[in-house]
Design a protein around this motif. Structure first.
Motif, PDB file in Angstrom:
ATOM      1  N   TYR A 266      48.018  55.162  38.284  1.00 38.65           N
ATOM      2  CA  TYR A 266      47.089  56.172  38.797  1.00 38.65           C
ATOM      3  C   TYR A 266      46.542  57.029  37.647  1.00 38.65           C
ATOM      4  N   LYS A 267      47.391  57.218  36.609  1.00 37.82           N
ATOM      5  CA  LYS A 267      46.980  58.029  35.464  1.00 37.82           C
ATOM      6  C   LYS A 267      46.467  57.189  34.301  1.00 37.82           C
ATOM      7  N   ASP A 268      47.105  56.057  34.051  1.00 41.75           N
ATOM      8  CA  ASP A 268      46.721  55.216  32.921  1.00 41.75           C
ATOM      9  C   ASP A 268      46.723  53.747  33.355  1.00 41.75           C
ATOM     10  N   PRO A 269      45.572  53.143  33.522  1.00 45.17           N
ATOM     11  CA  PRO A 269      44.242  53.559  33.055  1.00 45.17           C
ATOM     12  C   PRO A 269      43.483  54.464  34.013  1.00 45.17           C
ATOM     13  N   GLY A 270      44.062  54.754  35.198  1.00 49.22           N
ATOM     14  CA  GLY A 270      43.399  55.593  36.188  1.00 49.22           C
ATOM     15  C   GLY A 270      43.027  54.783  37.418  1.00 49.22           C
ATOM     16  N   ILE A 271      43.220  55.381  38.598  1.00 48.36           N
ATOM     17  CA  ILE A 271      42.933  54.666  39.848  1.00 48.36           C
ATOM     18  C   ILE A 271      41.444  54.347  39.968  1.00 48.36           C
ATOM     19  N   HIS A 272      40.592  55.148  39.302  1.00 44.50           N
ATOM     20  CA  HIS A 272      39.152  54.862  39.347  1.00 44.50           C
ATOM     21  C   HIS A 272      38.841  53.550  38.630  1.00 44.50           C
ATOM     22  N   ARG A 273      39.610  53.243  37.578  1.00 45.62           N
ATOM     23  CA  ARG A 273      39.383  51.981  36.862  1.00 45.62           C
ATOM     24  C   ARG A 273      39.899  50.787  37.666  1.00 45.62           C
ATOM     25  N   THR A 274      41.060  50.919  38.305  1.00 44.60           N
ATOM     26  CA  THR A 274      41.584  49.805  39.094  1.00 44.60           C
ATOM     27  C   THR A 274      40.667  49.502  40.274  1.00 44.60           C
ATOM     28  N   LEU A 275      40.146  50.545  40.924  1.00 39.46           N
ATOM     29  CA  LEU A 275      39.250  50.342  42.057  1.00 39.46           C
ATOM     30  C   LEU A 275      37.907  49.766  41.607  1.00 39.46           C
ATOM     31  N   ALA A 276      37.408  50.244  40.475  1.00 37.84           N
ATOM     32  CA  ALA A 276      36.157  49.699  39.937  1.00 37.84           C
ATOM     33  C   ALA A 276      36.335  48.233  39.551  1.00 37.84           C
ATOM     34  N   GLY A 277      37.501  47.910  38.973  1.00 42.81           N
ATOM     35  CA  GLY A 277      37.775  46.516  38.618  1.00 42.81           C
ATOM     36  C   GLY A 277      37.785  45.623  39.843  1.00 42.81           C
ATOM     37  N   ASP A 278      38.409  46.102  40.913  1.00 42.77           N
ATOM     38  CA  ASP A 278      38.444  45.366  42.180  1.00 42.77           C
ATOM     39  C   ASP A 278      37.026  45.196  42.728  1.00 42.77           C
ATOM     40  N   GLY A 279      36.235  46.270  42.659  1.00 44.44           N
ATOM     41  CA  GLY A 279      34.881  46.238  43.207  1.00 44.44           C
ATOM     42  C   GLY A 279      33.954  45.307  42.456  1.00 44.44           C
ATOM     43  N   ILE A 280      33.945  45.427  41.136  1.00 45.70           N
ATOM     44  CA  ILE A 280      33.054  44.578  40.337  1.00 45.70           C
ATOM     45  C   ILE A 280      33.462  43.115  40.461  1.00 45.70           C
ATOM     46  N   ALA A 281      34.761  42.851  40.524  1.00 50.42           N
ATOM     47  CA  ALA A 281      35.238  41.478  40.720  1.00 50.42           C
ATOM     48  C   ALA A 281      34.745  40.926  42.054  1.00 50.42           C
ATOM     49  N   THR A 282      34.728  41.764  43.089  1.00 52.15           N
ATOM     50  CA  THR A 282      34.255  41.332  44.407  1.00 52.15           C
ATOM     51  C   THR A 282      32.756  41.045  44.394  1.00 52.15           C
ATOM     52  N   SER A 283      31.986  41.899  43.720  1.00 49.89           N
ATOM     53  CA  SER A 283      30.537  41.679  43.640  1.00 49.89           C
ATOM     54  C   SER A 283      30.215  40.401  42.869  1.00 49.89           C
ATOM     55  N   ILE A 284      30.915  40.174  41.771  1.00 50.47           N
ATOM     56  CA  ILE A 284      30.704  38.951  40.993  1.00 50.47           C
ATOM     57  C   ILE A 284      31.078  37.724  41.822  1.00 50.47           C
ATOM     58  N   ALA A 285      32.185  37.825  42.580  1.00 48.58           N
ATOM     59  CA  ALA A 285      32.604  36.713  43.433  1.00 48.58           C
ATOM     60  C   ALA A 285      31.522  36.383  44.453  1.00 48.58           C
ATOM     61  N   ALA A 286      30.926  37.414  45.046  1.00 51.63           N
ATOM     62  CA  ALA A 286      29.874  37.206  46.045  1.00 51.63           C
ATOM     63  C   ALA A 286      28.649  36.530  45.442  1.00 51.63           C
ATOM     64  N   LEU A 287      28.316  36.873  44.217  1.00 46.85           N
ATOM     65  CA  LEU A 287      27.161  36.258  43.553  1.00 46.85           C
ATOM     66  C   LEU A 287      27.357  34.755  43.370  1.00 46.85           C
ATOM     67  N   PHE A 288      28.616  34.329  43.222  1.00 44.60           N
ATOM     68  CA  PHE A 288      28.916  32.909  43.034  1.00 44.60           C
ATOM     69  C   PHE A 288      29.251  32.204  44.351  1.00 44.60           C
ATOM     70  N   GLY A 289      29.320  32.970  45.444  1.00 44.53           N
ATOM     71  CA  GLY A 289      29.648  32.352  46.724  1.00 44.53           C
ATOM     72  C   GLY A 289      31.128  32.307  47.029  1.00 44.53           C
ATOM     73  N   GLY A 290      31.883  33.271  46.503  1.00 42.87           N
ATOM     74  CA  GLY A 290      33.316  33.355  46.772  1.00 42.87           C
ATOM     75  C   GLY A 290      33.623  34.527  47.687  1.00 42.87           C
ATOM     76  N   PRO A 291      34.773  34.514  48.373  1.00 46.25           N
ATOM     77  CA  PRO A 291      35.151  35.619  49.265  1.00 46.25           C
ATOM     78  C   PRO A 291      35.510  36.872  48.468  1.00 46.25           C
ATOM     79  N   PRO A 292      35.498  38.050  49.112  1.00 38.57           N
ATOM     80  CA  PRO A 292      35.902  39.283  48.436  1.00 38.57           C
ATOM     81  C   PRO A 292      37.311  39.167  47.863  1.00 38.57           C
ATOM     82  N   ASN A 293      37.547  39.831  46.739  1.00 39.35           N
ATOM     83  CA  ASN A 293      38.850  39.783  46.072  1.00 39.35           C
ATOM     84  C   ASN A 293      39.701  40.991  46.421  1.00 39.35           C
ATOM     85  N   THR A 294      40.988  40.846  46.207  1.00 43.13           N
ATOM     86  CA  THR A 294      41.914  41.962  46.349  1.00 43.13           C
ATOM     87  C   THR A 294      43.148  41.681  45.503  1.00 43.13           C
ATOM     88  N   THR A 295      43.859  42.735  45.100  1.00 40.65           N
ATOM     89  CA  THR A 295      45.091  42.544  44.337  1.00 40.65           C
ATOM     90  C   THR A 295      46.134  41.888  45.232  1.00 40.65           C
TER      91      THR A 295
END
Length: 441
Positions: A266-295
């Motif tokens: 939550y502090k290092d690297p920060g929950i904002h980075r983990t959530l952004a990583g999850d989000g950008i990974a999901t958007s990239i997956a959608a561009l290629f035709g893959g389902p949303p991602n999750t940890t």
């Protein structure tokens, strides 16, 4: 557990690195390919976007969080719904917007903290929504388990027996097996059910449900099938409302992973980075035709058992997944898995999802003696599981439709915001006012 813990930034020797990464691939493989198998998407594309998404996540979190990202089960129902009504490309468009939504929430959390998320999505709302996600998928599991068509028609005792054996193997493996195999009961169940069907099919024609011709016809090497997204407002809203619950789920998963690795992510690297990583990974997956991602909790379980918390190992697993996606026989073999086998493991898996919602409510100490909590949960469960739907005509040919999990999530959030903190207190105050009124008379 291994005696020596390998830290998040440690890189094991190559002789250990490769098998440790392959172990993570086995842990995530069953669940990652199950989502596309249930929704009609490409398993090899899901493997590809899972690997790419994990590498993106590692990059955004500065290589400090050893999470593995796989296909999200929370979006199975929305994918099926949107694909059936609008087309699969619109499901990918909605998934792309979910990733952007995650990233925007991450930016807000970075600026203002996450207290407002806790206020908007308390455990009583999140837990109830997760229960709905699991139970609304129950008919899908039973359809595959009992019927030749996978729907409501064509009841088959053969299919039911295969599903029953598969489910029994998965349940027994989760209870009896130890170590690494204890965290992959779904994969063990699929393998066991597949072998049972193959052996029975060799002696009894009714059990001959495996067709290997798709494997022999598959090319030895090719690029995964990509489907590019299209956008429409109704699918986007449907996915966004489910995303509210998965954001809260992400916060919990990250906390659990931090406890396993003995670090405060939550502090290092920060929950904002983990959530952004999850989000950008999901958007990239959608561009290629893959389902949303999750940890993935499966991979967290592997880390807890082995004591190997290395980002290098999860990154290596991502590379292995990408390489497998370019081997068509892998995807072809997955397509040979009989529907009742998938139905058997889904009966356990979807129940686990619902149980995770119950666990969320239980461990957070939600008090159902308070009628406020009881009211919120009750409405979410009935609307979601009952398939409540709002249909509003916009024009002669177009109508706005919101239903199922999305409508239940929306109503639950609204109820949480507008209902007084304690309906019990209001009832007590009202009773006191009535008594005082009688005294005054």
């Amino acid at each position: 557990m291994s005696e020596k813990i390998i830290g998040t930034n440690e890189r094991p020797p190559i002789g250990k690195w490769i098998p440790l990464s392959i172990q993570h691939v086995f842990a995530m493989f069953g669940s990652t390919v199950l989502v596309p198998a249930l929704t009609g998407l490409s398993p090899t594309t899901a493997l590809f976007t899972s690997g790419i998404g994990t590498l993106i996540y590692i990059l955004i979190t500065k290589g400090r969080v050893p999470a593995y990202l796989g296909s999200s089960f929370a979006f199975i129902a929305p994918i099926i719904l949107v694909s059936g009504k609008f087309g699969v490309a619109y499901a990918f468009g909605a998934a792309f917007c979910v990733g952007i939504f995650y990233t925007l929430i991450a930016l807000i959390i970075r600026q203002f903290g996450k207290g407002w998320v806790d206020r908007l999505l308390p455990p009583v709302v999140v837990g109830s929504i997760i229960i709905v996600i699991g139970l609304t998928l129950a008919p899908v599991a039973m359809g595959m388990a009992m019927n030749t068509s996978g729907g409501a028609d064509g009841y088959s005792l053969v299919h039911l027996s295969i599903a029953g054996v598969t489910l029994a193997i998965a349940v027994i493996s989760s209870i009896v097996l130890k170590g690494f195999f204890n965290v992959i009961p779904i994969l063990v169940g699929i393998v066991g059910g597949y072998l049972f069907t193959f052996i029975m099919g060799s002696f009894i024609p009714a059990y001959h449900l495996i067709d290997f011709t798709v494997i022999s016809n598959a090319a030895p090497f090719s690029v995964p099938t990509f489907v590019f997204p299209k956008f429409a407002i109704i699918p986007i809203i449907t996915f966004m409302l489910v995303a509210l619950a998965t954001i809260a789920e992400h916060l919990g998963d990250t906390m659990v992973l931090g406890k396993v690795c003995k670090k405060d992510f939550y502090k290092d690297p920060g929950i904002h980075r983990t959530l952004a990583g999850d989000g950008i990974a999901t958007s990239i997956a959608a561009l290629f035709g893959g389902p949303p991602n999750t940890t993935y909790g499966e991979n967290v379980g592997v880390m807890a058992i082995t004591g190997v918390h290395s980002v290098w190992v999860t990154g290596g697993a991502a590379v292995v997944a990408i390489l497998l996606s370019f081997i068509p026989p892998v995807g072809a073999f997955i397509q040979t898995i009989p529907a009742p086998v998938m139905g058997g493991v889904s009966a356990m898996l979807f129940g686990i999802i619902a149980s995770a919602g119950i666990r969320t409510i239980s461990e957070s100490g939600v008090n159902y003696g308070e009628k406020r909590n009881l009211t919120i949960s009750s409405v979410i469960l009935v609307v979601g599981i009952g398939g409540g739907t709002i249909i509003a005509p916009i024009s002669e040919s177009v109508s706005f439709e919101l239903g199922g999990v999305a409508l239940a999530a929306f109503i639950g959030i609204i109820l949480n915001l507008i209902l007084p903190k304690s309906l019990n207190d209001i009832e007590e105050e009202t009773a006191e006012e009535m008594i005082q009124h009688e005294i005054d008379k």
